[in-house]
Design an enzyme around this catalytic site. Structure first.
Site, short mmCIF file in Angstrom:
data_model
loop_
_atom_site.label_atom_id
_atom_site.label_comp_id
_atom_site.label_asym_id
_atom_site.label_seq_id
_atom_site.Cartn_x
_atom_site.Cartn_y
_atom_site.Cartn_z
N VAL A 82 0.80 -1.23 0.02
CA VAL A 82 0.23 -0.08 0.12
C VAL A 82 0.88 1.16 -0.04
O VAL A 82 1.67 1.33 0.83
CB VAL A 82 -1.06 -0.06 1.21
CG1 VAL A 82 -1.74 1.20 1.25
CG2 VAL A 82 -1.99 -1.11 1.22
N VAL A 84 0.94 5.56 -1.53
CA VAL A 84 0.49 6.65 -2.43
C VAL A 84 1.59 7.56 -2.59
O VAL A 84 2.44 8.06 -1.74
CB VAL A 84 -0.67 7.30 -1.76
CG1 VAL A 84 -0.88 8.69 -2.56
CG2 VAL A 84 -1.80 6.58 -1.44
N ARG A 90 -3.62 12.55 0.48
CA ARG A 90 -4.69 13.21 0.93
C ARG A 90 -5.79 13.47 -0.03
O ARG A 90 -6.39 14.69 -0.11
CB ARG A 90 -4.41 14.67 1.93
CG ARG A 90 -3.56 14.39 2.98
CD ARG A 90 -3.92 13.66 4.02
NE ARG A 90 -3.09 13.78 5.18
CZ ARG A 90 -2.12 12.49 5.39
NH1 ARG A 90 -2.07 11.56 4.66
NH2 ARG A 90 -1.33 12.57 6.17
N ARG A 91 -6.03 12.59 -1.24
CA ARG A 91 -6.88 12.64 -2.03
C ARG A 91 -7.85 11.66 -2.33
O ARG A 91 -8.62 11.36 -3.20
CB ARG A 91 -6.29 12.69 -3.42
CG ARG A 91 -5.29 14.08 -3.43
CD ARG A 91 -4.83 14.34 -5.15
NE ARG A 91 -3.64 15.09 -5.12
CZ ARG A 91 -3.27 15.69 -6.26
NH1 ARG A 91 -3.69 15.10 -7.45
NH2 ARG A 91 -2.23 16.37 -6.44
N GLY A 92 -7.89 10.62 -1.06
CA GLY A 92 -8.73 9.57 -0.82
C GLY A 92 -8.45 8.55 -1.95
O GLY A 92 -9.23 7.80 -2.16
N LEU A 93 -7.24 8.38 -2.10
CA LEU A 93 -6.70 7.13 -3.24
C LEU A 93 -6.81 5.98 -2.44
O LEU A 93 -7.20 5.04 -2.90
CB LEU A 93 -5.31 7.55 -3.83
CG LEU A 93 -5.25 8.82 -4.62
CD1 LEU A 93 -3.81 8.61 -5.38
CD2 LEU A 93 -6.27 8.78 -5.77
N LEU A 94 -6.07 5.95 -1.05
CA LEU A 94 -5.97 4.49 -0.36
C LEU A 94 -7.46 4.36 -0.07
O LEU A 94 -7.87 3.06 0.11
CB LEU A 94 -5.06 4.91 0.93
CG LEU A 94 -5.41 3.85 2.00
CD1 LEU A 94 -4.97 2.50 1.46
CD2 LEU A 94 -4.57 4.21 3.21
N THR A 95 -8.34 5.32 0.44
CA THR A 95 -9.57 4.93 0.73
C THR A 95 -10.57 4.16 -0.45
O THR A 95 -11.16 3.16 -0.06
CB THR A 95 -10.34 6.18 1.09
OG1 THR A 95 -9.84 6.65 2.23
CG2 THR A 95 -12.01 5.80 1.64
N TYR A 123 -4.79 2.87 9.68
CA TYR A 123 -6.02 1.58 9.41
C TYR A 123 -7.11 1.30 10.32
O TYR A 123 -8.29 0.60 9.96
CB TYR A 123 -5.18 0.36 9.26
CG TYR A 123 -4.24 0.46 8.05
CD1 TYR A 123 -4.81 0.34 6.72
CD2 TYR A 123 -2.81 0.67 8.30
CE1 TYR A 123 -3.73 0.32 5.65
CE2 TYR A 123 -2.11 0.80 7.12
CZ TYR A 123 -2.54 0.76 5.84
OH TYR A 123 -1.74 0.75 4.85
N PHE A 413 4.44 -9.34 5.70
CA PHE A 413 3.95 -9.44 4.19
C PHE A 413 3.59 -8.08 3.69
O PHE A 413 3.35 -7.28 4.45
CB PHE A 413 2.92 -10.46 4.31
CG PHE A 413 1.72 -10.02 5.13
CD1 PHE A 413 0.63 -9.35 4.42
CD2 PHE A 413 1.79 -10.43 6.42
CE1 PHE A 413 -0.64 -8.95 5.13
CE2 PHE A 413 0.55 -10.33 7.14
CZ PHE A 413 -0.51 -9.68 6.63
#
Length: 413
Positions: A82, A84, A90-95, A123, A413
């Protein structure tokens, strides 16, 4: 416009560049690193955030088994890789990547999702909670009471040094023999064993380790330790070395103790660094002077997110008999609902019970922290993170969920 989607085969190297950038590694991997990472490429389960053909976010999941209390393997969606890029935070990509992946995992029927959290604050907002901890010790061999005292092995037993090829032959079967007794442990793939022994290279700075195998008189493997040696200063003309343990497992506490004593008895070694171990590991307590083992690090390790509460709670065993009604909060997620949990040493049943009076109200992330037998709902209630609807319910829940040994995940992992 940023597009989030599965990564195509011909986009893999661009995705890998973004991953290395996100983790502040050298952005151009070596051929060995590219090959090792390509073997993990999972098609639809490898996601990327793309802007104008450039990958600026990465996400990957894969099949995994988590060992529940009692030894049952639980189907898990393992989340990793994971990142970015620093230009697109802070653009919501992970969400969005997490939302897509967890929805797919729920549809597949995975009971839980898992990850190792690089940063603690991230998380919890996705429903994950830390379910195991890890502790690393540094042993001052000179004051431990074990210096120059090799282990006294059972008659006929022996410790041999072997190479990586031998570990790849004997390690998997030995680990599978132990795994049911290690709640929190994970299945290990062929690639895992290759990476541990250098046949697959994920890092630039690989150095060949030592592998010590403890065998019984009959030749059966009873323990395996992987370690490296590094310079640790000088004492006049005499060099001092530290043993750095990459992994150590024994079929019994006695076998583990024999391996630790072996490492502490190696000539010129004045320090043994244990690596991440179970918080209740035998290591400090087998030393004549337990104070010779100082804690270098103690932290959360394996994080769990419930996707199917009933499946996860029914998969594990319980040492006591009891009933709890849990009001699990998971806004917009699959774990929310009111559940009746009936447990005994003979088995467990967990069913939706929307009309029952709740004993405890708690977020799914907090329930995950006690699933493998660690943590304390009474402590969480004291912190205001769990609400008792019936006085004393949190302590009763602790008595049901707690185990005699603490869970431990020996892998990353």
């Amino acid at each position: 416009m940023i597009e989030i989607r599965p990564v195509e085969e011909d986009e893999f190297e661009e995705w890998l560049r973004a991953l290395y950038t996100g983790f502040l590694m050298e952005p151009v991997p070596t051929p060995d690193q590219r090959e090792a990472n390509r073997r993990q490429f999972t098609g639809s389960r490898t996601l990327g955030a793309f802007e104008g053909g450039r990958c600026v976010g990465t996400f990957r999941s894969f099949f995994q088994e988590v060992t529940a209390v009692g030894g049952a393997p639980v189907r898990s969606n393992a989340v990793t890789n994971v990142s970015v890029s620093p230009t697109h935070r802070r653009r919501g990509l992970l969400t969005e990547m997490m939302r897509r992946d967890l929805a797919a995992a729920e549809e597949r029927g995975d009971a839980v999702a898992t990850l190792i959290a690089a940063e603690y604050p991230i998380y919890g907002r996705y429903g994950f909670g830390p379910a195991t901890c890890a502790t690393a010790w540094s042993v001052d061999v000179t004051r431990s009471g074990l210096r120059a005292r090799p282990p006294v092995l059972p008659e006929g037993a022996r410790i041999d040094l072997v190479d990586g090829a031998e570990v790849r032959k004997l390690g998997p079967a030995f680990y599978e023999r132990l795994r049911p007794a290690l709640s929190g442990s994970l299945n290990r793939s062929e690639l895992w064993w290759e990476a541990r022994t250098g046949a697959a290279r994920f890092t630039r700075d690989w150095t060949e380790p030592y592998h010590a195998v403890l065998r019984s008189a009959s030749g059966e493997v009873e323990g395996l330790a992987t370690y490296r040696c590094e310079a640790d200063g000088r004492d006049g003309e005499l060099s001092r070395y530290a043993v750095v343990v990459d992994g150590l497992l024994g079929a019994t506490p006695a076998a583990e103790a024999d391996l630790w004593r072996f490492l502490c008895s190696i000539d010129w070694v004045t320090r043994v660094r244990s690596g991440r171990r179970s918080p209740d590991d035998v290591l400090p307590h087998l030393l004549p002077d337990p104070r010779a083992a100082s804690i270098e690090q103690h932290s959360d390790w394996l994080w769990v997110r419930f996707l199917d509460v009933a499946a996860a709670l029914e998969a594990r065993t319980y040492e006591r008999t009891g009933t709890l009604v849990l009001d699990v909060l998971d806004e917009g997620g699959p774990a929310g609902g009111r559940y009746r949990l009936d447990v005994s040493p003979e088995g467990a049943s967990c069913t939706l019970a929307p009309g029952a009076s709740a004993d405890l109200t708690l977020p799914a992330s907090e329930l995950a922290t006690v699933w493998l037998g660690d943590g304390s709902l009474a402590r969480l209630a004291g912190l205001g993170r769990v609400r008792e609807e019936r006085t004393g319910a949190a302590r009763e829940a602790d008595a049901l969920f707690r185990t005699s040994g603490r869970p431990w995940c020996p892998d990353v992992f």
